[in-house]
Design a protein around this motif. Sequence first.
Motif, PDB file in Angstrom:
ATOM      1  N   SER A  52       0.829  -1.202   0.000  1.00  0.00           N
ATOM      2  CA  SER A  52       0.000   0.000   0.000  1.00  0.00           C
ATOM      3  C   SER A  52       0.867   1.258   0.000  1.00  0.00           C
ATOM      4  O   SER A  52       0.460   2.298  -0.508  1.00  0.00           O
ATOM      5  N   GLU A  53       2.058   1.170   0.567  1.00  0.00           N
ATOM      6  CA  GLU A  53       3.043   2.266   0.560  1.00  0.00           C
ATOM      7  C   GLU A  53       4.412   1.644   0.322  1.00  0.00           C
ATOM      8  O   GLU A  53       5.194   1.484   1.256  1.00  0.00           O
ATOM      9  N   PRO A  54       4.729   1.265  -0.917  1.00  0.00           N
ATOM     10  CA  PRO A  54       5.959   0.520  -1.184  1.00  0.00           C
ATOM     11  C   PRO A  54       7.233   1.258  -0.780  1.00  0.00           C
ATOM     12  O   PRO A  54       7.336   2.473  -0.935  1.00  0.00           O
ATOM     13  N   ALA A  55       8.159   0.473  -0.258  1.00  0.00           N
ATOM     14  CA  ALA A  55       9.479   0.995   0.115  1.00  0.00           C
ATOM     15  C   ALA A  55      10.329   1.170  -1.139  1.00  0.00           C
ATOM     16  O   ALA A  55       9.932   0.801  -2.243  1.00  0.00           O
ATOM     17  N   ASP A  56      11.519   1.716  -0.954  1.00  0.00           N
ATOM     18  CA  ASP A  56      12.451   1.897  -2.066  1.00  0.00           C
ATOM     19  C   ASP A  56      13.148   0.598  -2.457  1.00  0.00           C
ATOM     20  O   ASP A  56      13.574   0.427  -3.596  1.00  0.00           O
ATOM     21  N   GLN A  57      13.292  -0.302  -1.485  1.00  0.00           N
ATOM     22  CA  GLN A  57      13.989  -1.561  -1.752  1.00  0.00           C
ATOM     23  C   GLN A  57      13.492  -2.630  -0.787  1.00  0.00           C
ATOM     24  O   GLN A  57      12.867  -2.323   0.224  1.00  0.00           O
ATOM     25  N   ILE A  58      13.799  -3.876  -1.111  1.00  0.00           N
ATOM     26  CA  ILE A  58      13.436  -4.988  -0.237  1.00  0.00           C
ATOM     27  C   ILE A  58      14.315  -4.936   1.009  1.00  0.00           C
ATOM     28  O   ILE A  58      15.497  -4.580   0.945  1.00  0.00           O
TER      29      ILE A  58
ATOM     30  N   ILE B 293      16.240 -19.543  -1.102  1.00  0.00           N
ATOM     31  CA  ILE B 293      15.319 -18.792  -1.959  1.00  0.00           C
ATOM     32  C   ILE B 293      15.887 -17.394  -2.166  1.00  0.00           C
ATOM     33  O   ILE B 293      16.137 -16.667  -1.204  1.00  0.00           O
ATOM     34  N   ASP B 294      16.087 -17.041  -3.423  1.00  0.00           N
ATOM     35  CA  ASP B 294      16.675 -15.748  -3.776  1.00  0.00           C
ATOM     36  C   ASP B 294      15.575 -14.763  -4.160  1.00  0.00           C
ATOM     37  O   ASP B 294      14.874 -14.974  -5.154  1.00  0.00           O
ATOM     38  N   ILE B 295      15.412 -13.707  -3.372  1.00  0.00           N
ATOM     39  CA  ILE B 295      14.423 -12.670  -3.688  1.00  0.00           C
ATOM     40  C   ILE B 295      15.105 -11.340  -4.006  1.00  0.00           C
ATOM     41  O   ILE B 295      14.465 -10.296  -4.000  1.00  0.00           O
ATOM     42  N   THR B 296      16.389 -11.395  -4.335  1.00  0.00           N
ATOM     43  CA  THR B 296      17.128 -10.157  -4.598  1.00  0.00           C
ATOM     44  C   THR B 296      16.659  -9.439  -5.857  1.00  0.00           C
ATOM     45  O   THR B 296      16.872  -8.234  -5.999  1.00  0.00           O
ATOM     46  N   ASP B 297      16.015 -10.163  -6.779  1.00  0.00           N
ATOM     47  CA  ASP B 297      15.575  -9.529  -8.022  1.00  0.00           C
ATOM     48  C   ASP B 297      14.213  -8.857  -7.889  1.00  0.00           C
ATOM     49  O   ASP B 297      13.717  -8.264  -8.844  1.00  0.00           O
ATOM     50  N   LYS B 298      13.606  -8.931  -6.729  1.00  0.00           N
ATOM     51  CA  LYS B 298      12.283  -8.347  -6.509  1.00  0.00           C
ATOM     52  C   LYS B 298      12.389  -6.866  -6.149  1.00  0.00           C
ATOM     53  O   LYS B 298      13.354  -6.434  -5.517  1.00  0.00           O
ATOM     54  N   THR B 299      11.383  -6.112  -6.573  1.00  0.00           N
ATOM     55  CA  THR B 299      11.312  -4.684  -6.289  1.00  0.00           C
ATOM     56  C   THR B 299       9.936  -4.391  -5.698  1.00  0.00           C
ATOM     57  O   THR B 299       8.929  -4.862  -6.227  1.00  0.00           O
ATOM     58  N   PRO B 300       9.877  -3.627  -4.606  1.00  0.00           N
ATOM     59  CA  PRO B 300       8.570  -3.264  -4.060  1.00  0.00           C
ATOM     60  C   PRO B 300       7.731  -2.508  -5.089  1.00  0.00           C
ATOM     61  O   PRO B 300       8.238  -1.628  -5.785  1.00  0.00           O
ATOM     62  N   VAL B 301       6.461  -2.893  -5.193  1.00  0.00           N
ATOM     63  CA  VAL B 301       5.544  -2.244  -6.131  1.00  0.00           C
ATOM     64  C   VAL B 301       4.274  -1.823  -5.407  1.00  0.00           C
ATOM     65  O   VAL B 301       3.893  -2.415  -4.401  1.00  0.00           O
ATOM     66  N   ARG B 302       3.630  -0.817  -5.961  1.00  0.00           N
ATOM     67  CA  ARG B 302       2.382  -0.302  -5.394  1.00  0.00           C
ATOM     68  C   ARG B 302       1.226  -1.230  -5.739  1.00  0.00           C
ATOM     69  O   ARG B 302       1.112  -1.724  -6.858  1.00  0.00           O
TER      70      ARG B 302
END
Length: 135
Positions: free
Chosen positions: A40-46, A59-68
């Motif tokens: 609801s208020e995405p951060a700049d990074q995980i 489990i690698d989640i480094t390629d994920k980006t917070p989205v609205r």
Amino acid sequence: MSDKPSVLFVCVHNAGRSQMADGWLRHLTGDTVEVRSAGSEPADQINPVAVEAMREVGIDITDKTPVRLTWDAAEASDVIVTMGCGDACPVFPGKRYEDWKLTDPAGQPLDVVRQVRDDIKTRVLALLADLRQHQ
């Protein structure tokens, strides 16, 4: 629900809980479930501690980006799992909702984030078993 169910994980910043849940469900199902996550208020990074906790279990989640969180993403999902996003989470008639009460990993040490990670895994496994039963 279609042959390929879709799940949307939503938390405030889309940087910890929802990303870990997304990572678990993708890891456990491959491409048999459509997985989304948003905030609801995405951060700049995980959250780097969440990344580390997931890395510990392979489990690698480094390629994920917070989205609205978008209306379209929620509308296109069969199941919407909320994790503390409050009133910002849209409600759609006919959608299945689950609200998971989880500690927010933001600012928490690794040992606390590990507990959150493991709690999320347990919940994702239960959700997955239920999805498979209703297909």
